[in-house]
Design a protein around this motif. Structure first.
Motif, PDB file in Angstrom:
ATOM      1  N   LYS A  59       0.832  -1.203   0.000  1.00 47.74           N
ATOM      2  CA  LYS A  59       0.000   0.000   0.000  1.00 47.74           C
ATOM      3  C   LYS A  59       0.871   1.259   0.000  1.00 47.74           C
ATOM      4  O   LYS A  59       0.545   2.264  -0.647  1.00 47.74           O
ATOM      5  N   GLN A  60       1.989   1.207   0.702  1.00 45.93           N
ATOM      6  CA  GLN A  60       2.890   2.363   0.744  1.00 45.93           C
ATOM      7  C   GLN A  60       3.547   2.608  -0.613  1.00 45.93           C
ATOM      8  O   GLN A  60       3.718   3.753  -1.039  1.00 45.93           O
ATOM      9  N   ILE A  61       3.932   1.541  -1.265  1.00 45.53           N
ATOM     10  CA  ILE A  61       4.508   1.675  -2.613  1.00 45.53           C
ATOM     11  C   ILE A  61       3.479   2.276  -3.562  1.00 45.53           C
ATOM     12  O   ILE A  61       3.787   3.189  -4.342  1.00 45.53           O
ATOM     13  N   LYS A 112      10.975  -7.338  -4.610  1.00 45.95           N
ATOM     14  CA  LYS A 112      11.271  -7.456  -6.042  1.00 45.95           C
ATOM     15  C   LYS A 112      10.026  -7.817  -6.851  1.00 45.95           C
ATOM     16  O   LYS A 112       9.925  -7.469  -8.034  1.00 45.95           O
ATOM     17  N   GLN A 113       9.069  -8.510  -6.229  1.00 44.56           N
ATOM     18  CA  GLN A 113       7.805  -8.782  -6.912  1.00 44.56           C
ATOM     19  C   GLN A 113       6.993  -7.504  -7.070  1.00 44.56           C
ATOM     20  O   GLN A 113       6.274  -7.319  -8.052  1.00 44.56           O
ATOM     21  N   LEU A 114       7.111  -6.607  -6.085  1.00 40.16           N
ATOM     22  CA  LEU A 114       6.339  -5.367  -6.107  1.00 40.16           C
ATOM     23  C   LEU A 114       7.017  -4.286  -6.944  1.00 40.16           C
ATOM     24  O   LEU A 114       6.349  -3.534  -7.662  1.00 40.16           O
ATOM     25  N   VAL A 115       8.350  -4.189  -6.841  1.00 34.98           N
ATOM     26  CA  VAL A 115       9.117  -3.179  -7.599  1.00 34.98           C
ATOM     27  C   VAL A 115      10.373  -3.860  -8.136  1.00 34.98           C
ATOM     28  O   VAL A 115      11.434  -3.830  -7.501  1.00 34.98           O
ATOM     29  N   LYS A 148       3.632   5.766  -5.999  1.00 34.28           N
ATOM     30  CA  LYS A 148       3.819   5.564  -7.440  1.00 34.28           C
ATOM     31  C   LYS A 148       3.371   6.764  -8.263  1.00 34.28           C
ATOM     32  O   LYS A 148       3.903   7.011  -9.345  1.00 34.28           O
ATOM     33  N   GLY A 149       2.390   7.527  -7.744  1.00 36.13           N
ATOM     34  CA  GLY A 149       1.924   8.705  -8.471  1.00 36.13           C
ATOM     35  C   GLY A 149       2.991   9.771  -8.631  1.00 36.13           C
ATOM     36  O   GLY A 149       2.863  10.672  -9.468  1.00 36.13           O
ATOM     37  N   LEU A 150       4.054   9.679  -7.828  1.00 34.21           N
ATOM     38  CA  LEU A 150       5.170  10.631  -7.929  1.00 34.21           C
ATOM     39  C   LEU A 150       6.141  10.257  -9.036  1.00 34.21           C
ATOM     40  O   LEU A 150       7.051  11.020  -9.352  1.00 34.21           O
ATOM     41  N   VAL A 209       8.033   3.069   6.550  1.00 28.18           N
ATOM     42  CA  VAL A 209       7.069   2.181   5.916  1.00 28.18           C
ATOM     43  C   VAL A 209       5.796   2.035   6.744  1.00 28.18           C
ATOM     44  O   VAL A 209       4.760   1.601   6.236  1.00 28.18           O
ATOM     45  N   ASP A 210       5.850   2.444   8.012  1.00 33.61           N
ATOM     46  CA  ASP A 210       4.720   2.203   8.910  1.00 33.61           C
ATOM     47  C   ASP A 210       3.972   3.474   9.294  1.00 33.61           C
ATOM     48  O   ASP A 210       3.348   3.548  10.345  1.00 33.61           O
ATOM     49  N   ASP A 211       4.007   4.498   8.452  1.00 35.92           N
ATOM     50  CA  ASP A 211       3.191   5.705   8.623  1.00 35.92           C
ATOM     51  C   ASP A 211       2.290   5.856   7.404  1.00 35.92           C
ATOM     52  O   ASP A 211       2.785   6.069   6.286  1.00 35.92           O
ATOM     53  N   PHE A 212       0.971   5.752   7.604  1.00 35.40           N
ATOM     54  CA  PHE A 212       0.008   5.912   6.514  1.00 35.40           C
ATOM     55  C   PHE A 212      -0.476   7.358   6.439  1.00 35.40           C
ATOM     56  O   PHE A 212      -0.870   7.931   7.455  1.00 35.40           O
ATOM     57  N   ILE A 213      -0.481   7.919   5.251  1.00 37.05           N
ATOM     58  CA  ILE A 213      -0.999   9.265   5.024  1.00 37.05           C
ATOM     59  C   ILE A 213      -2.125   9.176   4.003  1.00 37.05           C
ATOM     60  O   ILE A 213      -1.935   8.626   2.913  1.00 37.05           O
ATOM     61  N   GLU A 214      -3.289   9.719   4.337  1.00 37.15           N
ATOM     62  CA  GLU A 214      -4.421   9.691   3.424  1.00 37.15           C
ATOM     63  C   GLU A 214      -4.601  11.038   2.726  1.00 37.15           C
ATOM     64  O   GLU A 214      -5.706  11.560   2.619  1.00 37.15           O
ATOM     65  N   VAL A 215      -3.508  11.589   2.281  1.00 35.40           N
ATOM     66  CA  VAL A 215      -3.511  12.812   1.477  1.00 35.40           C
ATOM     67  C   VAL A 215      -2.649  12.510   0.259  1.00 35.40           C
ATOM     68  O   VAL A 215      -1.569  11.922   0.390  1.00 35.40           O
ATOM     69  N   SER A 216      -3.112  12.895  -0.903  1.00 31.22           N
ATOM     70  CA  SER A 216      -2.402  12.592  -2.139  1.00 31.22           C
ATOM     71  C   SER A 216      -0.926  12.998  -2.065  1.00 31.22           C
ATOM     72  O   SER A 216      -0.602  14.137  -1.724  1.00 31.22           O
TER      73      SER A 216
END
Length: 244
Positions: free
Chosen positions: A34-36, A66-69, A40-42, A106-113
Motif C-alpha cells: 500500500k505504501q509503494i 522485487k515482486q512489487l518493484v 507511485k503517483g510521484l 514504511v509504517d506511517d500511513f498518510i491519506e492525502v495525495s
C-alpha cells in the motif's frame, strides 16, 4: 526523484512468528504494498528499501519487494544502527546528489495525495519539507513555525509546538540530506542514544535553507508502529465499512 523506505523497526509476534509489521495484510494488500502504491503517483526514478538482514533471511522480504518493484534497490541492515539517520546513510552510494529525495517510514500511513504534497513543496520552492498533524505526545518529533508558516526549529521527543511530524521527509537535493545527516553525526548529537531524521532539518535551517510545512488533519494520518496502533486502524476501517 528517489524514495527511500526505512524498514528497520521492531517486529511483533503473530501466529508464533516474528513477522515485520509491514507484512500485515490490510484489505488483501500488504502494508508495504500500500505504501509503494501511495508513492507511485510521484513517478520516482528509483525506489530504495532499507531492510533488516534478519527479515530477508526469515521472511524473504527481498523477494517480496522485487515482486512489487522489480527494478528497486535493496539496502541491507546487518545489525543495529544508531537511528534512522545511520540507516538511511547505508544507502549513500545510491543517493543522487542533485535529485529530489523522500525518506519515508514504511509504517506511517498518510491519506492525502502524495502528488498534492509534492506540488505544494515544489510550488513553495522548498529546499526541504515536512508534514505535520496535531499532537503533543512526546513520542513524536515537532516543528516550530514562524508567522509565515516556515519551519524555524525541529525537536525530537520534545513538544515545542503542536505540529507533530509524520515520518515523511523531503529534500530538494539528495546532497542536502547527506551533508545534513553527516553534520548531525559529527556533532554527536544523540537523543536517547540515536540520531533521528528530524535533526537534519535543524542543520538545513542553520544554513538558511527553506524548510516548508504541510499540515494534515489527524484523521488523515495513521501511525502503524505498534500492534495496538494497527488494531486501532483496522477497527476504524471496519467502522467505515459498516457505515456504508
Amino acid at each position: 526523484m528517489q524514495i527511500i523506505f526505512l524498514m528497520g523497526g521492531q517486529n511483533f509476534e503473530k501466529n508464533r512468528e516474528d513477522y515485520p509489521l509491514y507484512l500485515t495484510e490490510i484489505n488483501e494488500k500488504l502494508i508495504i504494498e500500500k505504501q509503494i502504491d501511495y508513492c507511485k503517483g510521484l513517478h520516482p526514478r528509483k525506489f530504495l528499501f532499507c531492510v533488516k538482514n534478519e527479515d530477508i533471511k526469515n521472511f524473504q522480504v527481498d523477494s517480496v519487494i522485487k515482486q512489487l518493484v522489480p527494478d528497486s534497490d535493496i539496502i541491507i541492515i546487518n545489525g543495529p544502527t544508531k537511528g534512522a539517520i545511520c540507516t538511511a546513510l547505508l544507502g549513500i552510494d545510491y543517493i543522487d546528489n542533485d535529485e529530489e529525495l523522500i525518506l519515508l517510514a514504511v509504517d506511517d500511513f498518510i491519506e492525502v495525495s502524495s502528488e498534492n504534497i509534492m506540488n505544494f513543496f515544489r510550488n513553495d520552492k522548498s529546499d526541504a519539507g515536512v508534514i505535520s498533524f496535531d499532537s503533543v505526545h512526546p513520542r513524536y518529533s515537532f516543528a516550530k513555525l514562524d508567522s509565515n508558516g516556515r519551519v524555524i526549529e525541529v525537536s525530537e521527543k520534545k513538544p515545542i509546538s503542536k505540529n507533530a511530524l509524520v515520518s515523511f521527509y523531503y529534500f530538494k537535493k539528495g546532497s542536502d540530506f547527506v551533508e545534513s545527516a553527516k553534520n548531525v553525526i559529527r556533532k554527536d548529537n544523540l537523543i536517547n542514544g540515536s540520531f533521528y531524521l528530524s535533526q537534519t532539518f535543524n542543520e538545513m535551517i542553520l544554513k538558511h535553507k527553506k524548510v516548508s510545512h504541510y499540515k494534515i488533519t489527524n484523521e488523515k494520518f495513521h501511525p502503524l508502529k505498534t500492534e495496538m496502533q494497527l488494531a486501532q486502524y483496522l477497527t476504524e476501517l471496519m467502522d467505515i465499512k459498516e457505515s456504508k
